[in-house]
Scaffold this active site. Structure first.
Site, PDB file in Angstrom:
ATOM      1  N   TYR A  55       0.823  -1.212   0.000  1.00 27.52           N
ATOM      2  CA  TYR A  55       0.000   0.000   0.000  1.00 27.52           C
ATOM      3  C   TYR A  55       0.857   1.262   0.000  1.00 27.52           C
ATOM      4  O   TYR A  55       0.372   2.341  -0.347  1.00 27.52           O
ATOM      5  CB  TYR A  55      -0.914   0.038   1.226  1.00 27.52           C
ATOM      6  N   HIS A 115       1.219 -11.451   1.848  1.00 29.40           N
ATOM      7  CA  HIS A 115       0.158 -10.804   1.080  1.00 29.40           C
ATOM      8  C   HIS A 115      -0.500 -11.735   0.073  1.00 29.40           C
ATOM      9  O   HIS A 115      -1.702 -11.660  -0.168  1.00 29.40           O
ATOM     10  CB  HIS A 115       0.698  -9.566   0.361  1.00 29.40           C
TER      11      HIS A 115
END
Length: 276
Positions: A55, A115
């Protein structure tokens, strides 16, 4: 054993720690917007923050947490911070983990996740286990792992993941995957609970969801998040709007009937909105 408690608004994870049931996903939030959103979430009773290396905003999420603690006096132990390592970091797991600590600026990480599957993912996870045993990371998790991936991955690690985080919403319900994960005594968390960027408007306009929302005097977003909770799924909606952040936390004063749950179940289209 994972146990949901709607009174305390927490789930007891398989590692023995409690995680808040409603979070704030900070994907796409940066700078002062991210900091302000994290503080708004905490100010209104939210205690779960979900960020990731990918992010590009871990430092802002961490700053928001630190400011909220200073300004409110809320103990650090009451706030649960999740971050994730991306596959392009799997080649040097120790460096990746240390970078997460550096960017967050927190003494410990409540949960560190992978992730999504990638080369050397089990090797990276085993390095994460070492940090957990030192008390620097409190729990471990996986994001974007499904049945086949879990069957392959779980035998390779010593510490069972406490959480799997996947895309789940009324149009993509994972009605086979969710029970499989929960049967492993692993909690489930959903990203894109409201459909995701570019799809939320369509979802909150769904006539079935609007009818159910009207019956409870709630918004469609609140109905969807409540539907998650009643499936024992932890939602992490993202928003920078103070109104929506507060709205997303106000989901504990009503309950969907079995008929309403079944009506929402009938909306499943196996319509995935991202590639993970």
């Amino acid at each position: 054993m994972t146990e949901f408690n709607l009174k305390t608004k927490t789930v007891l994870l398989n590692c023995g720690i409690e995680m808040p049931l409603t979070g704030l996903g900070v994907y796409a939030l940066h700078g002062d917007t991210c900091i302000a959103s994290v503080k708004e979430h905490i100010r209104n009773g939210g205690r779960l923050i979900d960020t990731a290396h990918m992010y590009g905003n871990e430092e802002y999420a961490g700053e928001g947490v630190r400011q909220a603690i200073r300004e409110s006096g809320i103990p650090r132990d009451d706030i649960f911070v999740i971050t994730k390592l991306y596959p392009n970091q799997y080649g040097n797991p120790r460096k990746a983990i240390e970078l997460a600590f550096e960017r967050l600026g927190l003494e410990y990480i409540d949960m560190l996740m992978l992730h999504h599957p990638g080369h050397n993912d089990a090797k990276v996870y085993r390095e994460m286990e070492k940090y957990m045993e030192k008390g620097m990371i409190r729990s471990l998790g996986l994001s974007n792992w499904y049945i086949r991936e879990l069957k392959s991955f779980l035998p390779q690690v010593r510490i069972k993941p406490s959480l799997v985080q996947n895309e789940i919403h009324p149009y993509y319900q994972e009605n086979d995957v969710v029970p499989f994960i929960q049967a492993q005594d692993i909690a489930v968390q959903c990203w894109y609970p409201l459909g995701g960027r570019g799809y939320t408007k369509k979802m909150i306009s769904d006539p079935v969801l609007k009818e159910i929302a009207a019956a409870h005097g709630k918004t469609v977003s609140q109905v969807i998040l409540r539907w998650d909770l009643q499936r024992q799924i932890v939602p992490v909606p993202g928003s920078s709007s103070p109104v929506h952040i507060r709205e997303n936390l106000d989901i504990y004063d009503f309950e969907l009937s079995e008929e309403e749950m079944n009506r929402i179940r009938s909306l499943d289209r196996n319509e995935k909105h991202d590639w993970y």
